[in-house]
Design an enzyme around this catalytic site. Structure first.
Site, PDB file in Angstrom:
ATOM      1  N   ARG A  57     -58.058  32.690  27.909  1.00 33.62           N
ATOM      2  CA  ARG A  57     -57.121  32.251  28.937  1.00 33.62           C
ATOM      3  C   ARG A  57     -56.860  30.755  28.927  1.00 33.62           C
ATOM      4  O   ARG A  57     -55.708  30.317  28.962  1.00 33.62           O
ATOM      5  CB  ARG A  57     -57.633  32.621  30.344  1.00 33.62           C
ATOM      6  CG  ARG A  57     -57.378  34.032  30.753  1.00 33.62           C
ATOM      7  CD  ARG A  57     -58.494  34.524  31.625  1.00 33.62           C
ATOM      8  NE  ARG A  57     -59.686  34.630  30.808  1.00 33.62           N
ATOM      9  CZ  ARG A  57     -59.974  35.703  30.082  1.00 33.62           C
ATOM     10  NH1 ARG A  57     -59.214  36.738  30.149  1.00 33.62           N
ATOM     11  NH2 ARG A  57     -61.036  35.734  29.293  1.00 33.62           N
ATOM     12  N   THR A  58     -57.922  29.958  28.915  1.00 33.09           N
ATOM     13  CA  THR A  58     -57.727  28.513  29.065  1.00 33.09           C
ATOM     14  C   THR A  58     -56.947  27.971  27.866  1.00 33.09           C
ATOM     15  O   THR A  58     -55.955  27.255  28.022  1.00 33.09           O
ATOM     16  CB  THR A  58     -59.086  27.806  29.202  1.00 33.09           C
ATOM     17  OG1 THR A  58     -59.851  28.506  30.184  1.00 33.09           O
ATOM     18  CG2 THR A  58     -58.915  26.364  29.619  1.00 33.09           C
ATOM     19  N   LYS A  86     -69.653  19.098   9.120  1.00 35.67           N
ATOM     20  CA  LYS A  86     -70.324  18.143   8.211  1.00 35.67           C
ATOM     21  C   LYS A  86     -71.162  17.138   9.001  1.00 35.67           C
ATOM     22  O   LYS A  86     -71.699  16.197   8.440  1.00 35.67           O
ATOM     23  CB  LYS A  86     -69.280  17.369   7.408  1.00 35.67           C
ATOM     24  CG  LYS A  86     -68.387  18.216   6.534  1.00 35.67           C
ATOM     25  CD  LYS A  86     -67.377  17.312   5.812  1.00 35.67           C
ATOM     26  CE  LYS A  86     -66.082  18.038   5.546  1.00 35.67           C
ATOM     27  NZ  LYS A  86     -64.980  17.118   5.260  1.00 35.67           N
ATOM     28  N   ARG A 107     -62.985  21.926  25.377  1.00 40.28           N
ATOM     29  CA  ARG A 107     -64.074  22.780  25.905  1.00 40.28           C
ATOM     30  C   ARG A 107     -65.292  22.559  25.021  1.00 40.28           C
ATOM     31  O   ARG A 107     -65.175  22.571  23.796  1.00 40.28           O
ATOM     32  CB  ARG A 107     -63.686  24.257  25.898  1.00 40.28           C
ATOM     33  CG  ARG A 107     -64.883  25.155  26.270  1.00 40.28           C
ATOM     34  CD  ARG A 107     -64.504  26.575  26.517  1.00 40.28           C
ATOM     35  NE  ARG A 107     -63.774  26.729  27.773  1.00 40.28           N
ATOM     36  CZ  ARG A 107     -63.429  27.897  28.283  1.00 40.28           C
ATOM     37  NH1 ARG A 107     -63.763  29.013  27.651  1.00 40.28           N
ATOM     38  NH2 ARG A 107     -62.778  27.976  29.421  1.00 40.28           N
ATOM     39  N   HIS A 135     -65.032  22.880  35.475  1.00 35.70           N
ATOM     40  CA  HIS A 135     -63.874  23.521  34.833  1.00 35.70           C
ATOM     41  C   HIS A 135     -62.702  23.276  35.786  1.00 35.70           C
ATOM     42  O   HIS A 135     -62.193  24.189  36.430  1.00 35.70           O
ATOM     43  CB  HIS A 135     -64.179  25.017  34.672  1.00 35.70           C
ATOM     44  CG  HIS A 135     -63.254  25.772  33.779  1.00 35.70           C
ATOM     45  ND1 HIS A 135     -62.092  25.240  33.253  1.00 35.70           N
ATOM     46  CD2 HIS A 135     -63.316  27.052  33.312  1.00 35.70           C
ATOM     47  CE1 HIS A 135     -61.497  26.156  32.502  1.00 35.70           C
ATOM     48  NE2 HIS A 135     -62.223  27.266  32.532  1.00 35.70           N
TER      49      HIS A 135
HETATM   50  N1   CP Z   1     -61.435  31.700  32.872  1.00 38.19           N
HETATM   51  C1   CP Z   1     -61.670  31.183  31.649  1.00 38.19           C
HETATM   52  O1   CP Z   1     -62.076  30.031  31.475  1.00 38.19           O
HETATM   53  O2   CP Z   1     -61.404  32.079  30.635  1.00 38.19           O
HETATM   54  P1   CP Z   1     -61.560  31.773  29.084  1.00 38.19           P
HETATM   55  O3   CP Z   1     -63.032  31.567  28.813  1.00 38.19           O
HETATM   56  O4   CP Z   1     -61.003  32.987  28.373  1.00 38.19           O
HETATM   57  O5   CP Z   1     -60.803  30.525  28.776  1.00 38.19           O
END
Ligand code: CP
Length: 308
Positions: A57-58, A86, A107, A135
């Site tokens: 999603r993100t 590396k 991320r 997040h």
């Molecule tokens: N909600 C969320 O962060 O989903 P993903 O891990 O799929 O990005």
């Protein structure tokens, strides 16, 4: 209100006015997010996408947001196929990507990674999740979902599941405290919300209570926010097995609830919400995933200075 050039690292730095402005901007983006209107607002802009942990999603909603606004996306791709394999450091990777793109969405499994990245970047860093930390863009879409599907003012919400490792609930609580929400925490005792977060929330004006089960709280709240037990964050897999599958929603649990109850989940789900719940009037988690697109469109337009 100026967001141009800002890093988006944690919800603790957002005022209520800032959040409301992002949510109002997101509402304007909805027709474009749905493909009903076209836009070239971010034409010529590039978002670099650096994901050191899995995501559907993100990552995809950031990419969709850029494409819907006429911008482009530059992906690091798999970490194994990059020079990180590396031994290149995060700091060096950020310094380099800084000169290829206009913003970076990151991320990373390590708490604090986005903050570290922001110290080496001259372009906006958007934290897409840093370990069990924060997040913030998920929180903004959660708030948007609550605003669109329920109400933020005077909200009563129950957070259920992994409140220790679940970064989405950490960020969400901080933001909800700005709206004076009444937050009920429901989790196995091993996965309770960290005490320092509860103390912070109370200082910031939230009312916090705990309940032993979903059934105990479900008739008292407007929103039930379910979360997945974060298996990947447990140091010992045996500890995960002790708590897996403890909190579950089925139609039986929902038998006598008010029709206005909204169920949210950041997804992915594992077993916390039975698929039969998807067809009820309560389910909002797939809509919530869609709302990630207009919210991330708004954020990109604001931090890249295409809107104020
Ligand atoms: N909600 C969320 O962060 O989903 P993903 O891990 O799929 O990005």
């Amino acid at each position: 209100m100026r967001f141009k050039g800002s890093h988006i690292i944690s919800m603790t730095s957002f005022s209520r006015d800032m959040i409301d402005h992002i949510l109002e901007t997101a509402e304007k983006m909805e027709p474009i997010a749905l493909g009903k209107q076209r836009s070239d607002l971010l034409s010529g802009k590039i978002l670099a996408v650096l994901f050191f942990e899995p995501s559907t999603r993100t990552r995809m909603s950031f990419e969709t947001a850029m494409y819907r606004l006429g911008g482009n996306v530059l992906s690091l791709g798999s970490v194994d196929a990059s020079s990180i394999a590396k031994g290149e450091t995060l700091a060096d990777t950020i310094r380099v990507v800084d000169s290829y793109a206009d913003a970076i969405v990151l991320r990373h499994p390590r708490e604090g990674a986005a903050h570290l990245a922001s110290e080496f970047s001259t372009i906006p860093i958007l934290n897409a999740g840093d370990g069990a930390g924060h997040h913030p863009t998920q929180t903004l879409l959660d708030l948007y979902t609550i605003r669109r599907e329920s109400h933020l003012e005077g909200l009563k919400i129950a957070l259920a599941g992994d409140l220790k490792y679940g970064r989405t609930v950490h960020s969400l609580c901080y933001a909800l405290s700005l709206y004076g929400a009444h937050i009920t925490m429901i989790s196995p005792k091993e996965l309770r919300m960290p005490g320092e977060i509860i103390n912070d929330l109370e200082k910031r004006g939230a009312k916090v209570t705990e309940a032993d089960s979903i059934e105990e709280a479900i008739n008292e709240v407007d929103v039930l926010y379910m979360t997945r037990i974060q298996k990947e964050r447990f140091p010992d897999p045996a500890e995960y097995q002790k708590v897996a599958n403890r909190l579950k929603i089925t139609n039986d649990v929902l038998k006598n609830v008010r029709p206005e109850l909204r169920i949210m989940h950041p997804l992915p789900r594992v077993n916390e919400i039975h698929p039969e719940v998807d067809e009820t009037v309560h389910a909002r988690y797939f809509k919530q995933a869609f709302y990630g697109v207009p919210v991330r469109m708004a954020l990109m337009a604001l931090v890249l200075g295409a809107m104020e």
